[in-house]
Design a protein around this motif. Structure first.
Motif, PDB file in Angstrom:
ATOM      1  N   ILE A 283       0.614  -0.990   0.262  1.00  0.00           N
ATOM      2  CA  ILE A 283       0.146   0.129  -0.104  1.00  0.00           C
ATOM      3  C   ILE A 283       0.923   1.279   0.153  1.00  0.00           C
ATOM      4  N   LYS A 284       1.241   2.239  -1.168  1.00  0.00           N
ATOM      5  CA  LYS A 284       2.128   3.357  -1.412  1.00  0.00           C
ATOM      6  C   LYS A 284       0.879   4.816  -0.311  1.00  0.00           C
ATOM      7  N   LEU A 285       2.012   5.402   0.437  1.00  0.00           N
ATOM      8  CA  LEU A 285       1.557   6.158   0.225  1.00  0.00           C
ATOM      9  C   LEU A 285       2.202   7.132  -0.109  1.00  0.00           C
ATOM     10  N   LYS A 286       1.014   8.723  -0.130  1.00  0.00           N
ATOM     11  CA  LYS A 286       1.310   9.227  -0.815  1.00  0.00           C
ATOM     12  C   LYS A 286       2.748  10.568   0.144  1.00  0.00           C
ATOM     13  N   GLY A 287       3.206  10.855  -0.990  1.00  0.00           N
ATOM     14  CA  GLY A 287       4.440  12.434   0.056  1.00  0.00           C
ATOM     15  C   GLY A 287       5.026  11.696   1.075  1.00  0.00           C
ATOM     16  N   GLU A 288       6.012  12.679   1.614  1.00  0.00           N
ATOM     17  CA  GLU A 288       6.828  11.976   2.694  1.00  0.00           C
ATOM     18  C   GLU A 288       5.866  12.267   4.203  1.00  0.00           C
ATOM     19  N   VAL A 289       6.580  11.904   5.289  1.00  0.00           N
ATOM     20  CA  VAL A 289       6.256  12.243   6.889  1.00  0.00           C
ATOM     21  C   VAL A 289       6.773  13.797   6.370  1.00  0.00           C
ATOM     22  N   PRO A 290       6.086  14.574   7.597  1.00  0.00           N
ATOM     23  CA  PRO A 290       6.004  15.831   7.624  1.00  0.00           C
ATOM     24  C   PRO A 290       7.086  15.965   9.239  1.00  0.00           C
ATOM     25  N   THR A 291       7.215  17.048   9.275  1.00  0.00           N
ATOM     26  CA  THR A 291       8.695  17.226  10.924  1.00  0.00           C
ATOM     27  C   THR A 291       7.625  17.420  11.158  1.00  0.00           C
ATOM     28  N   PRO A 292       8.025  16.590  12.986  1.00  0.00           N
ATOM     29  CA  PRO A 292       7.203  17.433  13.695  1.00  0.00           C
ATOM     30  C   PRO A 292       7.333  18.770  14.737  1.00  0.00           C
ATOM     31  N   VAL A 293       7.937  19.751  13.810  1.00  0.00           N
ATOM     32  CA  VAL A 293       8.546  20.591  13.850  1.00  0.00           C
ATOM     33  C   VAL A 293       7.336  22.554  13.510  1.00  0.00           C
ATOM     34  N   HIS A 294       6.421  21.150  11.529  1.00  0.00           N
ATOM     35  CA  HIS A 294       5.216  21.924  11.328  1.00  0.00           C
ATOM     36  C   HIS A 294       4.185  20.899  11.182  1.00  0.00           C
ATOM     37  N   LEU A 295       3.411  20.432  13.049  1.00  0.00           N
ATOM     38  CA  LEU A 295       2.733  19.618  12.408  1.00  0.00           C
ATOM     39  C   LEU A 295       1.336  19.999  11.874  1.00  0.00           C
ATOM     40  N   PRO A 296       0.995  18.579  11.193  1.00  0.00           N
ATOM     41  CA  PRO A 296       0.064  18.865  10.139  1.00  0.00           C
ATOM     42  C   PRO A 296      -1.186  19.215  11.280  1.00  0.00           C
ATOM     43  N   THR A 297      -2.078  20.058  11.047  1.00  0.00           N
ATOM     44  CA  THR A 297      -3.736  19.774  11.443  1.00  0.00           C
ATOM     45  C   THR A 297      -4.936  18.818  11.264  1.00  0.00           C
ATOM     46  N   GLY A 298      -5.669  19.287  12.147  1.00  0.00           N
ATOM     47  CA  GLY A 298      -6.257  17.476  11.725  1.00  0.00           C
ATOM     48  C   GLY A 298      -6.042  16.908  12.440  1.00  0.00           C
ATOM     49  N   CYS A 299      -6.283  15.368  11.741  1.00  0.00           N
ATOM     50  CA  CYS A 299      -5.441  14.166  11.628  1.00  0.00           C
ATOM     51  C   CYS A 299      -3.558  14.089  11.092  1.00  0.00           C
ATOM     52  N   VAL A 300      -2.580  13.986  11.826  1.00  0.00           N
ATOM     53  CA  VAL A 300      -1.376  13.819  11.521  1.00  0.00           C
ATOM     54  C   VAL A 300      -1.260  13.372   9.871  1.00  0.00           C
ATOM     55  N   PHE A 301      -1.859  12.679  10.419  1.00  0.00           N
ATOM     56  CA  PHE A 301      -1.707  11.339   8.907  1.00  0.00           C
ATOM     57  C   PHE A 301      -2.103  11.851   7.269  1.00  0.00           C
ATOM     58  N   HIS A 302      -2.998  13.121   7.679  1.00  0.00           N
ATOM     59  CA  HIS A 302      -3.983  13.294   6.428  1.00  0.00           C
ATOM     60  C   HIS A 302      -3.132  13.410   5.423  1.00  0.00           C
ATOM     61  N   ALA A 303      -2.136  14.068   4.958  1.00  0.00           N
ATOM     62  CA  ALA A 303      -1.291  14.432   3.767  1.00  0.00           C
ATOM     63  C   ALA A 303      -0.949  13.388   3.082  1.00  0.00           C
ATOM     64  N   ARG A 304      -1.109  11.832   3.716  1.00  0.00           N
ATOM     65  CA  ARG A 304      -0.568  10.588   3.445  1.00  0.00           C
ATOM     66  C   ARG A 304      -1.427   9.495   2.734  1.00  0.00           C
ATOM     67  N   CYS A 305      -2.842  10.005   3.173  1.00  0.00           N
ATOM     68  CA  CYS A 305      -3.663   8.757   3.707  1.00  0.00           C
ATOM     69  C   CYS A 305      -4.807   8.911   2.320  1.00  0.00           C
ATOM     70  N   VAL A 306      -5.123   7.736   1.777  1.00  0.00           N
ATOM     71  CA  VAL A 306      -6.204   7.616   0.820  1.00  0.00           C
ATOM     72  C   VAL A 306      -7.921   8.391   1.499  1.00  0.00           C
ATOM     73  N   TYR A 307      -7.649   7.988   2.374  1.00  0.00           N
ATOM     74  CA  TYR A 307      -9.229   8.025   3.048  1.00  0.00           C
ATOM     75  C   TYR A 307      -9.711   9.878   3.726  1.00  0.00           C
ATOM     76  N   ALA A 308      -7.991  10.810   3.517  1.00  0.00           N
ATOM     77  CA  ALA A 308      -8.505  11.829   4.653  1.00  0.00           C
ATOM     78  C   ALA A 308      -9.528  12.618   3.075  1.00  0.00           C
ATOM     79  N   ASN A 309     -10.374  13.869   3.867  1.00  0.00           N
ATOM     80  CA  ASN A 309     -11.723  14.312   3.692  1.00  0.00           C
ATOM     81  C   ASN A 309     -11.787  15.450   4.232  1.00  0.00           C
ATOM     82  N   GLU A 310     -12.488  16.141   4.571  1.00  0.00           N
ATOM     83  CA  GLU A 310     -12.288  17.705   5.001  1.00  0.00           C
ATOM     84  C   GLU A 310     -12.424  17.186   6.753  1.00  0.00           C
ATOM     85  N   ARG A 311     -12.919  16.148   7.135  1.00  0.00           N
ATOM     86  CA  ARG A 311     -13.179  16.223   8.542  1.00  0.00           C
ATOM     87  C   ARG A 311     -11.339  16.059   9.035  1.00  0.00           C
ATOM     88  N   CYS A 312     -10.625  14.750   8.023  1.00  0.00           N
ATOM     89  CA  CYS A 312      -9.413  14.584   9.138  1.00  0.00           C
ATOM     90  C   CYS A 312      -9.016  16.053   8.923  1.00  0.00           C
TER      91      CYS A 312
END
Ligand code: ATP
Ligand code: ATP
Ligand code: SF4
Ligand code: MG
Ligand code: MG
Lengths: 340, 320
Positions: A283-312
């Motif tokens: 199962i391929k993930l999109k993109g790269e692991v973000p740094t813990p300096v700039h944590l993503p909003t919402g679910c920390v995994f959303h940028a790499r997740c194929v199931y991510a939606n608005e809520r995530c």
């Protein structure tokens, strides 16, 4: 939930590191003005879990996800920014050095790199003797030697080597010595941070067998940190999967490997190369692991997740408990959006 | 048909003050066009030294003391340094574990790629740039034009290793030697890089020597494998066959000691007692004999040679 046999619990632990450096390093020029900017590594963010007596709870995840930081917070080596650590029903994260002493005896840590964790100027004898003399001043010289002999035998280090220094040993032998040091005070609870990662497979098996044997014979509880999923599957009672400082899935080992639920766990498990099996479609993930300096909003995994939606993107998923006891932090799982 | 690469009875020594140590002791290997070969074994077994010796990059005081290396019919082990440069980084490329062994931190990716190409070919800057872009696309780097302007430290570990692979592809080599190319990377990234290498071998008809201590990776990526122990190849042949039915007791122990291969979770793993001897301390006979459960008297006196064990596997063991 029966709380009687819980030996350790971590509640909403947050650990951030300020790496801004000196005043000059913090000055940034942005939008036409100078400002002071602090840089924080958000290593562990709101992590809660408990460990029951006698079980082995493993924490897995990729490099930098906060495993070692969590281990050090548990051991009282780093004070958490917020949250609590309880051992045997008593809060320990706010204790001073003296109050912490009895816990230092019961809780021991084994590190990945026995080179770094053993003092190069001390013989095996000295390494093992020191904690005994410190915590048990009442013991006689003979009693101390008996104790050392007994532990040396248990970890399979030849008694004849007692006067030698760490550099005279191989990596595997050194790890045995640091395990001996971990066991010498008869601890109840051991945090092992990547104890076999630096070792060759044939030696790795020896050390894993040793840790499991010590666990059985001494009724130990382990918090086991590793990124090696085959090791995790072999030794764990339960497994916590971490991503960017948060737990995304926590489950019984057999459940996790049979039926991973979180999208990240699924991807992680599909990537392990298994000897003798051609890889099933990874199962391929999109993109790269973000740094813990700039944590993503919402679910920390959303940028790499194929199931991510608005809520995530906006809402942090909570760790929810499913019927079989598995805990998952994922909106898609909660909303039943993941098929199979 | 002659092989693309042949190692004949290769011996590599390190001349130390205390005397020579033999790091590679009579290694025979062949590699065909487009083939993938895994080189496995524990730390110090001689995997890297074998790989380095092919392109004459053994660090001092090491030297090839016996045997020969033949590439495309030419005995490259007798080449001068200058002549070797036409091969190294050109017809045979090497990928190291640490990307910074290849990448220079003070130059942009583009500069380094163009320079590499121009070192081996008479080619204009613009043409070199186009080839660089083409190779970056081959390794699936997003926005390759931008990457050319970036410095190595601006990229993640996985991205850097892709760039290295792109650099190693620049000259359309016949062989890539990859020494632990993913050991420093996380599993999810490792799997992607391995997929990429495999895909490139197929599409470019390139041969790959994959050096690793990870049997899982070898079993998924390679067609043939060789297991090294204390400077010798003790088993080699078809990867699928070896991982399912290892012949040498060392290979057998190695596979069984991996959690999840034969032992149910929670039970004791099969363990090989003891450890690999240091090169100055190799026991007589079979170097594995002190750790071996099949050992007989002959194992301590006579060194076993590789022999045909059937099913496309060769093993060096008196008892099997
Ligand atoms: N003492 C520290 N000061 C500043 N940052 C730190 C410190 N310790 C850890 N970090 C940062 O916190 C994050 C988590 O690090 P940690 O060592 O806990 O990760 P890990 O999961 O153990 O990774 P690995 O598998 O590589 O050991 C990383 O980004 C790391 O750089
Ligand atoms: N520069 C050197 N001087 C002396 N001995 C060396 C040198 N380089 C390598 N060796 C020896 O040659 C042997 C083989 O080393 P090599 O690097 O090939 O091992 P390896 O199988 O690649 O191990 P690893 O998995 O640790 O990379 C080792 O015993 C090593 O000590
Ligand atoms: S919460 Fe959303 S982004 Fe996070 S893992 Fe689940 S589906 Fe993916
Ligand atoms: Mg760590
Ligand atoms: Mg090596």
């Amino acid at each position: 939930m029966n709380t009687d046999n819980i030996i350790l619990s971590i509640r909403n632990v947050v650990k951030h590191f300020d790496i801004s450096g000196g005043f000059l390093d913090q000055i940034r020029f942005k939008k036409g003005r100078f400002r002071l900017e602090e840089t924080t590594v958000k290593a562990v963010n709101d992590v809660s879990l408990f460990i029951k007596k006698g079980e082995t709870l493993s924490v897995v995840g990729e490099s930098g996800c906060g495993k070692s930081t969590l281990a050090r917070v548990v051991m009282g080596l780093y004070p958490p920014n917020s949250g609590e650590v309880h051992y045997g029903g008593k809060r320990i994260d706010n204790l001073n050095h003296k109050q912490m002493l009895p816990f230092r005896k019961k809780m021991q840590m084994i590190f990945q790199d026995p080179y770094a964790s053993l003092n190069p100027r001390k013989t095996v004898q000295q390494t093992l003797e020191e904690p005994l003399r410190f915590h048990h001043p009442e013991l006689s010289g003979n009693e101390i030697n008996d104790k050392i002999d007994q532990v040396m035998e248990q970890v399979g280090v030849d008694q004849a080597w007692i006067k030698r220094y760490p550099h005279e040993f191989s990596g595997g032998q050194r790890q045995r010595i640091s395990i001996a040091r971990g066991l010498i005070l008869d601890p109840e609870f051991i945090v092992a941070d990547e104890p076999v990662s630096a070792l060759d497979v044939s030696i790795q098996a020896q050390i894993l067998n040793l840790l499991m044997k010590a666990g059985r014979e001494r009724d130990l509880t382990y918090l086991f940190i590793t990124h090696d999923l085959s090791v995790v599957r072999h030794i764990s009672t339960r497994v916590a999967v971490m991503y960017l400082g948060t737990i995304c899935e926590l489950a019984k080992a057999e459940d996790l490997f049979a039926d991973p639920r979180h999208p990240y766990t699924k991807a992680l498990l599909s990537a392990i190369p298994v000897v003798g099996e051609k890889r099933a479609k990874q199962i391929k993930l999109k993109g790269e692991v973000p740094t813990p300096v700039h944590l993503p909003t919402g679910c920390v995994f959303h940028a790499r997740c194929v199931y991510a939606n608005e809520r995530c993107l906006h809402q942090i998923p909570e760790l929810l408990t499913l019927d079989n006891g598995t805990c998952i932090a994922c909106h898609a799982v909660e909303e039943n959006r993941i098929i199979s | 048909m002659p092989h693309l690469l042949e190692l004949h009875d290769l011996e590599v020594r390190f001349a130390l003050r205390t005397g020579d140590i033999i790091a590679i002791d009579g290694v025979d290997l062949t590699l065909d066009k487009g083939e993938t070969l895994g080189l496995v074994g524990e730390s110090g077994a001689g995997k890297s030294v074998t790989g380095f010796s092919i392109i004459n990059l053994i660090s001092k005081p090491g030297y090839i003391s016996k045997g020969k290396i033949i590439f495309n019919g030419d005995e490259i082990s007798s080449y001068s340094d200058e002549k070797m440069r036409e091969i190294r980084g050109n017809k045979i490329s090497m990928i190291f574990q640490d990307p910074m062994m290849t990448l220079n931190p003070v130059f942009t990716i583009g500069f380094q790629m163009i320079e590499t190409l121009q070192a081996h070919r008479k080619i204009s800057k613009a043409d070199a740039r186009n080839i660089a872009l083409e190779k970056l696309k081959k390794v699936h780097i997003p926005s390759p034009e931008q990457r050319l302007e970036q410095y190595p430290h601006e990229l993640s570990g996985g991205m850097r290793q892709r760039i290295i692979i792109a650099i190693s592809l620049l000259t359309d080599p016949a062989i890539i030697i990859a020494d632990e190319p993913t050991t420093a990377l996380d599993v999810t990234i490792q799997a992607e890089i391995m997929d990429l290498l495999q895909e490139l071998c197929e599409s470019e008809n390139m041969a790959l020597i994959l050096i690793t201590h990870d049997l899982g990776v070898v079993s998924q990526v390679t067609e043939r494998m060789a297991v090294m122990y204390a400077g010798k190849i003790i088993e080699c042949g078809l990867t699928d066959q070896i991982v399912k039915h290892p012949v040498h007791p060392y290979t057998e122990g190695l596979i069984k000691s991996i959690p999840g291969t034969v032992i149910t979770p929670g039970c004791d793993l099969v363990q090989i007692p003891g450890m690999m001897p240091t090169l100055t301390n190799i026991p007589p006979g079979c170097a594995f004999n002190p750790r071996c459960y099949l050992k007989e008297a002959i194992c301590t006196t006579k060194t076993p040679e590789l022999k045909d064990a059937g099913n496309g596997v060769w093993a060096a063991c008196h008892m099997r």
